[in-house]
Design a protein around this motif. Structure first.
Motif, PDB file in Angstrom:
ATOM      1  N   UNK A 200       0.814  -1.111   0.029  1.00  0.00           N
ATOM      2  CA  UNK A 200      -0.015  -0.023  -0.052  1.00  0.00           C
ATOM      3  C   UNK A 200       0.991   1.213  -0.096  1.00  0.00           C
ATOM      4  N   UNK A 201       2.243   0.985   0.261  1.00  0.00           N
ATOM      5  CA  UNK A 201       3.039   2.151   0.186  1.00  0.00           C
ATOM      6  C   UNK A 201       3.114   2.716  -1.169  1.00  0.00           C
ATOM      7  N   UNK A 286      10.804   6.192  10.377  1.00  0.00           N
ATOM      8  CA  UNK A 286      11.867   6.943   9.880  1.00  0.00           C
ATOM      9  C   UNK A 286      12.430   6.495   8.540  1.00  0.00           C
ATOM     10  N   UNK A 287      12.587   5.017   8.524  1.00  0.00           N
ATOM     11  CA  UNK A 287      12.975   4.622   7.230  1.00  0.00           C
ATOM     12  C   UNK A 287      11.929   5.044   5.957  1.00  0.00           C
ATOM     13  N   UNK A 288      10.603   4.873   6.271  1.00  0.00           N
ATOM     14  CA  UNK A 288       9.315   5.184   5.217  1.00  0.00           C
ATOM     15  C   UNK A 288       9.493   6.571   5.014  1.00  0.00           C
ATOM     16  N   UNK A 289       9.718   7.261   5.958  1.00  0.00           N
ATOM     17  CA  UNK A 289       9.737   8.983   5.488  1.00  0.00           C
ATOM     18  C   UNK A 289      10.749   9.297   4.598  1.00  0.00           C
ATOM     19  N   UNK A 304      11.479   7.042 -12.844  1.00  0.00           N
ATOM     20  CA  UNK A 304      10.405   6.403 -12.177  1.00  0.00           C
ATOM     21  C   UNK A 304      10.717   4.838 -11.682  1.00  0.00           C
ATOM     22  N   UNK A 305      11.499   4.270 -12.670  1.00  0.00           N
ATOM     23  CA  UNK A 305      12.053   3.013 -12.161  1.00  0.00           C
ATOM     24  C   UNK A 305      12.698   2.727 -10.839  1.00  0.00           C
ATOM     25  N   UNK A 306      13.796   3.776 -10.671  1.00  0.00           N
ATOM     26  CA  UNK A 306      14.677   3.973  -9.618  1.00  0.00           C
ATOM     27  C   UNK A 306      13.340   4.239  -8.365  1.00  0.00           C
ATOM     28  N   UNK A 307      12.513   5.123  -8.563  1.00  0.00           N
ATOM     29  CA  UNK A 307      11.617   5.398  -7.494  1.00  0.00           C
ATOM     30  C   UNK A 307      10.908   4.555  -7.042  1.00  0.00           C
ATOM     31  N   UNK A 308      10.173   3.360  -8.068  1.00  0.00           N
ATOM     32  CA  UNK A 308       9.579   2.263  -7.605  1.00  0.00           C
ATOM     33  C   UNK A 308      10.374   1.236  -6.911  1.00  0.00           C
ATOM     34  N   UNK A 309      11.692   1.110  -7.467  1.00  0.00           N
ATOM     35  CA  UNK A 309      12.610   0.206  -6.764  1.00  0.00           C
ATOM     36  C   UNK A 309      13.109   0.788  -5.298  1.00  0.00           C
ATOM     37  N   UNK A 310      13.263   2.075  -5.060  1.00  0.00           N
ATOM     38  CA  UNK A 310      13.442   2.578  -3.504  1.00  0.00           C
ATOM     39  C   UNK A 310      12.203   2.467  -2.509  1.00  0.00           C
ATOM     40  N   UNK A 311      10.948   2.507  -3.227  1.00  0.00           N
ATOM     41  CA  UNK A 311       9.725   2.113  -2.409  1.00  0.00           C
ATOM     42  C   UNK A 311       9.731   0.634  -2.371  1.00  0.00           C
ATOM     43  N   UNK A 312      10.041  -0.160  -2.948  1.00  0.00           N
ATOM     44  CA  UNK A 312      10.014  -1.679  -2.754  1.00  0.00           C
ATOM     45  C   UNK A 312      10.927  -1.890  -1.874  1.00  0.00           C
ATOM     46  N   UNK A 386      17.369   2.135  -0.069  1.00  0.00           N
ATOM     47  CA  UNK A 386      16.124   2.990   0.417  1.00  0.00           C
ATOM     48  C   UNK A 386      16.456   4.421   1.189  1.00  0.00           C
ATOM     49  N   UNK A 387      17.472   4.501   1.762  1.00  0.00           N
ATOM     50  CA  UNK A 387      17.977   5.561   2.716  1.00  0.00           C
ATOM     51  C   UNK A 387      19.169   6.251   2.533  1.00  0.00           C
ATOM     52  N   UNK A 388      20.270   5.300   2.091  1.00  0.00           N
ATOM     53  CA  UNK A 388      21.438   5.758   2.171  1.00  0.00           C
ATOM     54  C   UNK A 388      22.409   5.938   0.883  1.00  0.00           C
TER      55      UNK A 388
END
Length: 713
Positions: A200-201, A286-289, A304-312, A386-388
């Protein structure tokens, strides 16, 4: 006029040469593409065979947990009776159509369907690469993506278990890159979330990137699918959503290594109870934000593909349980570009591919604190993506023009008929340390696996041992027995050679590589490549000629100084053990690696006493391998041969070790990214009559082109 005709001929010839070069590039690209598709076909056939060859109780274990005594998939009973099914109740409803078919056809249909899903994933992901995409990349992206997917641990695990982990990923990718209708996009994301609720994210990502209608539709679709599952299987829905808190606790233990989420890592660190849950919720928030903000930024940047991958990857980290078949999002993060230098661009893709395709024990040794990093490698990769990891934006000046790599001036080899490979250019700076360590460890692990797999029966190995012994007797170099017994009688000498044999084999080569890496990077690459070739060639010898060392030859009277007296009466004595292949004796890499050390030190050491010490190492090693009865003298000869071939192959591929004399000289300052400078407006052109008439200056013709058109002198 004659000059013009000659000039036109030269231009046509030059165009012909360039045209041939373009055709040659296209031919190579076509051959590479065909080879990649052959690799894809081979991997698909192998994966299918691996699954279908397993007995019914060991293949598709999650799917076949539904199989009852009648041999068909059962309809009655709870989804979660045996605890092996970890999907949502809605995922259970999707499996209901298989209840009408027999078990054996279901395995075939399921496996072929999974292959189609992998192919679809590869096609969609390859078509979603950020622009601009070169023609060569566009042609090779699809087969390369499918091959990587088939090699990845999540896909292999999905095939083995019969899981639905591929379907949610494909639904999300279709929603983002194929479907244009906003409502249908939302429906696909909602279906994916109904199969894995944390997805759902992606509805939140749709909202934050301006696709609010699709986001609302995704939430509605998820609610409808979940409500339908409640109506169809209320007991299972209660078990999943209430008793197990959205699936937490189903399947294996949450603190097991199979759970690569933040919750699993905290449990493995010893935290438990309310304190662990509170810390998990805070860190997950924190990781989600951070992760979603990064994903929005990359989506707005045209990635967009990188955006989807980071969200995943955020989904992987914050899920209560993230099993291996749910970690495919990490592989998609390979599309991100990291690093300003061209030489650093392969580091992140190599790390992702290695972590997602090889077991952790092949990447890092089982040593102290490193073990924790090894066991949580997939989680760390997901958290980093995701974060770093500082992925470059398309607006960065380094996106398409990274700082170039310094290469040595090519020096032709003595055998001029053997062309140097164009991609094997000598690099002047040291390679990335992280990538180098990972590759060395992965190659050594593969070497150990192949060495261990080079099985041979005891009779064959002993027969080869008798052959070697007979040859040495004929050559009058059979000194092993005399040296072995002499050393055994001198206690301090025996202890010295035992210690030298078991310790310096790895210590000295690693020390040399470390010094070269720090002090002489160009020579480091040359030395590392030569020892790599020698090791690969030695594997061929282990495979083709299994050989019993002197200590494993019954009746010859050798004493095993390292392992003590052995019982040759045991029928399994000397066969393959769980640690090493005792019959991998020809050639001797103990001596081969020591000889490599000696050659490198003699060539590169600045002091005479250093060169002398370098020569002592192979001398002590050959004495140790003979004194401890671990090798024949001819094994050392074989080790020297593969090292010589290793140096020879390196010479053929990259030319002489020494750089050109003007290479150690001043290097031109490295060009960085150009900064736009305001250019003054040009002065008005003078009148045409005031311009001087241009003189006819003939353009020089390249000799090779002139020869082609017959104009050379």
């Amino acid at each position: 006029m004659e000059w013009w005709e000659g000039r036109r001929s030269v231009v046509n010839a030059d165009h012909s040469v360039r045209g041939d070069a373009v055709v040659d590039v296209r031919t190579r690209t076509g051959l590479t593409r065909a080879l990649l598709w052959l690799v894809v076909a081979a991997l698909a056939v192998r994966q299918t065979a691996v699954v279908l060859r397993q007995p019914p109780g060991e293949r598709l274990t999650d799917l076949e947990s539904w199989i009852g005594e009648t041999g068909v998939l059962r309809v009655t009973g709870s989804l979660y009776d045996d605890g092996r099914f970890t999907g949502t109740p809605f995922a259970g409803l999707l499996l209901k159509p298989f209840t009408l078919s027999a078990a054996a056809p279901s395995a075939v249909v399921w496996t072929l369907g999974a292959l189609l899903l992998v192919a679809a994933l590869g096609v969609v992901a390859a078509r979603a690469l950020p622009e601009p995409v070169g023609r060569r990349t566009a042609l090779l992206a699809v087969p390369a993506a499918i091959a990587l997917l088939l090699l990845s641990l999540p896909v292999r695990n999905t095939f083995h278990l019969g899981q639905t982990g591929l379907l949610p990923v494909l639904l999300v990718l279709l929603a983002w890159f194929v479907v244009r209708d906003h409502r249908l996009r939302g429906v696909l994301v909602g279906l994916a979330a109904a199969l894995q609720p944390v997805l759902l994210l992606f509805a939140a990502l749709l909202w934050l990137t301006g696709k609010r209608r699709a986001s609302v539709t995704a939430g509605a679709a998820f609610a409808f699918c979940t409500a339908a599952a409640w109506a169809a299987v209320p007991k299972d829905s209660w078990t999943y959503w209430v008793h197990h808190a959205a699936g937490a606790g189903l399947g294996e233990r949450a603190d097991g290594l199979a759970n690569q989420s933040l919750h699993g890592v905290l449990l493995r660190l010893g935290l438990a109870g309310p304190a662990e849950i509170a810390l998990f919720l805070v860190l997950a928030a924190a990781v989600t934000v951070i992760g979603v903000r990064r994903a929005v930024r990359y989506a707005q940047d045209g990635q967009p593909l990188l955006a989807v991958a980071v969200t995943g990857c955020v989904v992987v980290v914050v899920s209560p349980t993230a099993w291996q078949h749910q970690l495919l999002w990490v592989l998609l993060a390979v599309v991100g570009k990291v690093g300003k230098r061209a030489s650093d661009r392969l580091v992140w893709p190599a790390v992702v591919v290695l972590v997602l395709t090889l077991p952790g024990k092949m990447l890092l040794p089982n040593v102290g604190p490193i073990t924790s990093v090894r066991d949580n490698g997939l989680f760390l990769a997901a958290l980093g993506a995701a974060c770093l990891v500082p992925f470059l934006a398309r607006t960065s000046p380094y996106w398409q023009r990274p700082i170039p790599t310094d290469h040595a001036k090519p020096v032709a080899a003595r055998w001029r008929r053997v062309p140097l490979l164009p991609f094997w250019r000598r690099v002047l700076h040291r390679p990335n340390l992280l990538l180098e360590l990972l590759l060395i460890r992965a190659v050594y692990s593969a070497y150990s696996q192949v060495r261990l797999a080079a099985t041979a029966g005891r009779p064959v190995a002993e027969e080869h041992g008798r052959q070697i012994h007979a040859i040495e007797q004929w050559l009058h170099i059979d000194i092993e027995l005399w040296v072995n017994h002499t050393v055994v009688e001198i206690a301090w000498l025996r202890e010295f050679f035992d210690y030298y044999y078991s310790t310096f084999h790895f210590l000295v080569p690693l020390a040399i590589l470390g010094v070269l890496y720090a002090r002489r990077p160009a020579d480091y690459r040359w030395a590392r490549t030569s020892i790599g070739f020698a090791t690969v060639l030695a594997l061929v010898g282990f495979w083709l000629y299994p050989l019993a060392p002197p200590r494993l030859m019954p009746g010859l009277g050798f004493i095993d100084t390292l392992h003590g007296v052995q019982d040759f009466a045991k029928p399994d004595y000397g066969t393959l053990t769980g640690v090493t292949n005792q019959y991998a004796a020809m050639p001797s890499l103990h001596f081969g690696w020591s000889l490599w050390c000696g050659v490198v030190i003699v060539i590169l050491a600045p002091k005479l006493w250093m060169k002398a010490l370098g020569l002592l190492h192979p001398l002590f090693t050959v004495a140790a391998i003979v004194a401890t009865a671990n090798h024949w003298v001819l094994d050392a000869v074989g080790g020297g041969l593969v090292v010589a071939l290793g140096f020879g192959l390196t010479y053929l591929l990259s030319g002489p070790r020494r750089l050109a004399t003007d290479q150690k000289q001043k290097r031109e300052p490295r060009s960085t990214v150009p900064v736009p400078v305001p250019v003054p407006a040009p002065a008005p052109a003078p009148a045409a009559e005031s311009l001087p008439a241009p003189e006819a200056v003939p353009t020089p013709i390249p000799a090779e082109v002139a020869e082609k058109v017959g104009g050379g002198t």
